[in-house]
Design a protein around this motif. Structure first.
Motif, PDB file in Angstrom:
ATOM      1  N   PHE A  11       0.798  -1.208   0.031  1.00 62.23           N
ATOM      2  CA  PHE A  11      -0.104  -0.009   0.205  1.00 62.23           C
ATOM      3  C   PHE A  11       0.743   1.356   0.054  1.00 62.23           C
ATOM      4  CE2 PHE A  11      -2.311  -3.402   2.095  1.00 62.23           C
ATOM      5  CZ  PHE A  11      -3.508  -3.289   1.396  1.00 62.23           C
ATOM      6  N   SER A  12       2.276   1.038   0.065  1.00 66.53           N
ATOM      7  CA  SER A  12       3.052   2.247   0.205  1.00 66.53           C
ATOM      8  C   SER A  12       3.898   2.670  -1.135  1.00 66.53           C
ATOM      9  CB  SER A  12       3.945   1.833   1.435  1.00 66.53           C
ATOM     10  OG  SER A  12       4.640   0.693   1.164  1.00 66.53           O
ATOM     11  N   ASP A  13       4.092   1.660  -1.942  1.00 65.75           N
ATOM     12  CA  ASP A  13       5.007   1.908  -3.142  1.00 65.75           C
ATOM     13  C   ASP A  13       4.316   2.763  -4.000  1.00 65.75           C
ATOM     14  OD1 ASP A  13       7.558  -0.186  -3.093  1.00 65.75           O
ATOM     15  OD2 ASP A  13       5.835  -1.144  -2.183  1.00 65.75           O
ATOM     16  N   LEU A  14       2.902   2.884  -4.201  1.00 60.76           N
ATOM     17  CA  LEU A  14       2.361   3.837  -5.102  1.00 60.76           C
ATOM     18  C   LEU A  14       1.406   4.267  -4.177  1.00 60.76           C
ATOM     19  CD1 LEU A  14       2.203   4.970  -7.736  1.00 60.76           C
ATOM     20  CD2 LEU A  14       0.578   3.148  -8.259  1.00 60.76           C
ATOM     21  N   PRO A  15       1.177   5.538  -3.637  1.00 59.61           N
ATOM     22  CA  PRO A  15       0.345   6.365  -2.750  1.00 59.61           C
ATOM     23  C   PRO A  15      -1.108   6.166  -3.486  1.00 59.61           C
ATOM     24  CG  PRO A  15       2.221   7.712  -3.057  1.00 59.61           C
ATOM     25  CD  PRO A  15       2.505   6.334  -4.094  1.00 59.61           C
ATOM     26  N   ASN A  16      -1.960   5.704  -2.489  1.00 57.24           N
ATOM     27  CA  ASN A  16      -3.280   5.730  -2.730  1.00 57.24           C
ATOM     28  C   ASN A  16      -3.794   4.726  -3.637  1.00 57.24           C
ATOM     29  OD1 ASN A  16      -3.848   8.120  -1.294  1.00 57.24           O
ATOM     30  ND2 ASN A  16      -3.234   9.245  -3.082  1.00 57.24           N
ATOM     31  N   HIS A  17      -2.974   3.505  -3.959  1.00 55.95           N
ATOM     32  CA  HIS A  17      -3.109   2.327  -4.666  1.00 55.95           C
ATOM     33  C   HIS A  17      -2.745   1.113  -3.835  1.00 55.95           C
ATOM     34  CE1 HIS A  17      -3.056   5.432  -7.781  1.00 55.95           C
ATOM     35  NE2 HIS A  17      -3.511   4.636  -8.572  1.00 55.95           N
ATOM     36  N   THR A  18      -3.715  -0.031  -4.270  1.00 55.52           N
ATOM     37  CA  THR A  18      -3.239  -1.274  -3.660  1.00 55.52           C
ATOM     38  C   THR A  18      -2.482  -1.852  -4.623  1.00 55.52           C
ATOM     39  OG1 THR A  18      -5.240  -1.382  -2.628  1.00 55.52           O
ATOM     40  CG2 THR A  18      -4.017  -3.383  -2.798  1.00 55.52           C
ATOM     41  N   THR A  19      -1.286  -2.219  -4.760  1.00 55.98           N
ATOM     42  CA  THR A  19      -0.157  -2.553  -5.858  1.00 55.98           C
ATOM     43  C   THR A  19       0.115  -4.042  -5.392  1.00 55.98           C
ATOM     44  OG1 THR A  19       0.347  -0.348  -5.661  1.00 55.98           O
ATOM     45  CG2 THR A  19       1.831  -2.004  -6.624  1.00 55.98           C
ATOM     46  N   LEU A  20       0.280  -4.573  -6.621  1.00 57.78           N
ATOM     47  CA  LEU A  20       1.133  -6.056  -6.734  1.00 57.78           C
ATOM     48  C   LEU A  20       2.175  -5.738  -7.010  1.00 57.78           C
ATOM     49  CD1 LEU A  20       0.761  -9.180  -6.616  1.00 57.78           C
ATOM     50  CD2 LEU A  20      -0.071  -9.000  -9.310  1.00 57.78           C
ATOM     51  N   LEU A  21       3.290  -6.044  -6.212  1.00 55.22           N
ATOM     52  CA  LEU A  21       4.565  -6.137  -6.315  1.00 55.22           C
ATOM     53  C   LEU A  21       5.140  -7.296  -6.984  1.00 55.22           C
ATOM     54  CD1 LEU A  21       7.242  -4.193  -6.200  1.00 55.22           C
ATOM     55  CD2 LEU A  21       7.362  -4.854  -3.593  1.00 55.22           C
ATOM     56  N   VAL A  22       5.668  -7.287  -8.210  1.00 52.79           N
ATOM     57  CA  VAL A  22       6.481  -8.632  -8.728  1.00 52.79           C
ATOM     58  C   VAL A  22       7.802  -8.320  -8.980  1.00 52.79           C
ATOM     59  CG1 VAL A  22       6.285  -9.885 -10.656  1.00 52.79           C
ATOM     60  CG2 VAL A  22       4.068  -8.991  -9.646  1.00 52.79           C
ATOM     61  N   HIS A  23       8.713  -9.130  -8.387  1.00 55.56           N
ATOM     62  CA  HIS A  23      10.164  -9.012  -8.565  1.00 55.56           C
ATOM     63  C   HIS A  23      10.617 -10.055  -9.602  1.00 55.56           C
ATOM     64  CE1 HIS A  23      10.956  -6.361  -5.124  1.00 55.56           C
ATOM     65  NE2 HIS A  23      10.091  -7.069  -4.490  1.00 55.56           N
ATOM     66  N   SER A  24      11.488  -9.612 -10.579  1.00 56.49           N
ATOM     67  CA  SER A  24      12.156 -10.363 -11.346  1.00 56.49           C
ATOM     68  C   SER A  24      13.462 -10.889 -10.883  1.00 56.49           C
ATOM     69  CB  SER A  24      12.494  -9.635 -12.844  1.00 56.49           C
ATOM     70  OG  SER A  24      13.552  -8.939 -12.471  1.00 56.49           O
ATOM     71  N   LEU A  25      13.699 -12.191 -11.078  1.00 55.21           N
ATOM     72  CA  LEU A  25      15.258 -12.933 -10.661  1.00 55.21           C
ATOM     73  C   LEU A  25      16.341 -12.603 -11.734  1.00 55.21           C
ATOM     74  CD1 LEU A  25      13.484 -15.820  -8.871  1.00 55.21           C
ATOM     75  CD2 LEU A  25      14.179 -13.659  -7.884  1.00 55.21           C
ATOM     76  N   SER A  26      16.397 -11.712 -12.551  1.00 53.39           N
ATOM     77  CA  SER A  26      17.320 -11.565 -13.563  1.00 53.39           C
ATOM     78  C   SER A  26      18.612 -11.022 -13.375  1.00 53.39           C
ATOM     79  CB  SER A  26      16.765 -10.773 -14.809  1.00 53.39           C
ATOM     80  OG  SER A  26      15.452 -11.506 -15.214  1.00 53.39           O
ATOM     81  N   GLY A  27      18.515 -10.695 -11.885  1.00 54.72           N
ATOM     82  CA  GLY A  27      19.928  -9.814 -11.494  1.00 54.72           C
ATOM     83  C   GLY A  27      19.955  -8.407 -11.410  1.00 54.72           C
ATOM     84  N   CYS A  28      20.894  -7.545 -11.219  1.00 54.10           N
ATOM     85  CA  CYS A  28      21.086  -6.390 -11.257  1.00 54.10           C
ATOM     86  C   CYS A  28      22.648  -5.966 -11.543  1.00 54.10           C
ATOM     87  CB  CYS A  28      20.517  -5.651  -9.813  1.00 54.10           C
ATOM     88  SG  CYS A  28      20.908  -4.033  -9.695  1.00 54.10           S
ATOM     89  N   PRO A  29      23.047  -5.157 -12.262  1.00 49.43           N
ATOM     90  CA  PRO A  29      24.247  -4.587 -12.531  1.00 49.43           C
ATOM     91  C   PRO A  29      24.916  -3.874 -11.289  1.00 49.43           C
ATOM     92  CG  PRO A  29      22.807  -3.133 -13.599  1.00 49.43           C
ATOM     93  CD  PRO A  29      21.740  -4.227 -13.169  1.00 49.43           C
ATOM     94  N   LEU A  30      24.119  -3.273 -10.382  1.00 50.28           N
ATOM     95  CA  LEU A  30      24.371  -2.537  -9.231  1.00 50.28           C
ATOM     96  C   LEU A  30      24.628  -3.565  -8.003  1.00 50.28           C
ATOM     97  CD1 LEU A  30      22.126   0.710  -9.647  1.00 50.28           C
ATOM     98  CD2 LEU A  30      24.378   0.173 -10.796  1.00 50.28           C
TER      99      LEU A  30
END
Length: 217
Positions: A11-30
């Protein structure tokens, strides 16, 4: 594309929205200071994971519970557009809510494509340092300490261009944010905010900006 096994309601990542958070597992350059996802998502691919077909099935059954889907990582845009585009297009087809992608901004050409092809409604960028004010040689250690990379002019240009793209898009669904890393003094955060306000004035944009507290593990 492999996805983290837990789809998360937030409920916090996008204010005033109920959000489904989906993480990819492809890695990160950082490898950012204090990254919460590094050990579980980035350092090695978990042996148990969801596929995109699993995600689509979940969206069909439970999508009505959400009014936004947010794709994150790692770095969601590390994958090729041949993988990213079908995922976002099918999400558009199955889901009536908003589509958000979070990114460091390091892949600015893909950021441009997401907007140009209407694949997203908003993009969230974490501006980790005052890129505009740091020298890639003299301040190399700062980049290594905060982002885990050796900087180059190309990388910094990509990051700054992505920030401009988000500001110019000028949607309340876009977002710029900074983590208040405890190893940096307040001058870094003032420089970031001043730069963003300057660019917002240039583009006559009202994109929201947040300075978030650092949350240790």
């Amino acid at each position: 594309m492999k996805l983290y096994q837990n789809f998360i309601r937030t409920f916090s990542d996008l204010p005033n929205h109920t959000t489904l958070l989906v993480h990819s597992l492809s890695g990160c350059p950082l490898h950012c200071f204090g990254c919460h996802n590094y050990d579980e998502i980035i350092a090695q691919t978990p042996s148990v994971y969801k596929t995109t077909d699993d995600y689509f099935l979940y969206l069909k059954k439970s999508g009505f519970l959400f009014d936004a889907v947010m794709f994150s990582g790692g770095e969601f845009l590390i994958d090729s557009m041949k993988e990213i585009r079908p995922l976002l297009l099918e999400t558009r087809k199955l889901f009536d809510g908003k589509i958000i992608v979070t990114t460091s901004g390091i892949y600015q050409k893909k950021v441009q494509q997401l907007y140009d092809e209407n694949l997203v409604d908003g993009i969230h960028i974490d501006m980790k340092l005052p890129y505009h004010a740091l020298d890639v040689k003299k301040d190399k250690q700062i980049y290594q300490d905060i982002m885990g990379i050796s900087p180059s002019k190309e990388i910094i240009e990509n990051l700054l261009t992505s920030i401009d793209l988000v500001i110019a898009h000028n949607s309340y669904l876009d977002q710029l944010r900074t983590v208040k890393y405890p190893i940096l003094d307040d001058g870094f955060f003032k420089s970031i905010r001043d730069y963003i306000e300057e660019r917002k004035a240039y583009f006559q944009s009202e994109v929201p900006y947040f300075l978030n507290e650092f949350l240790p593990h």
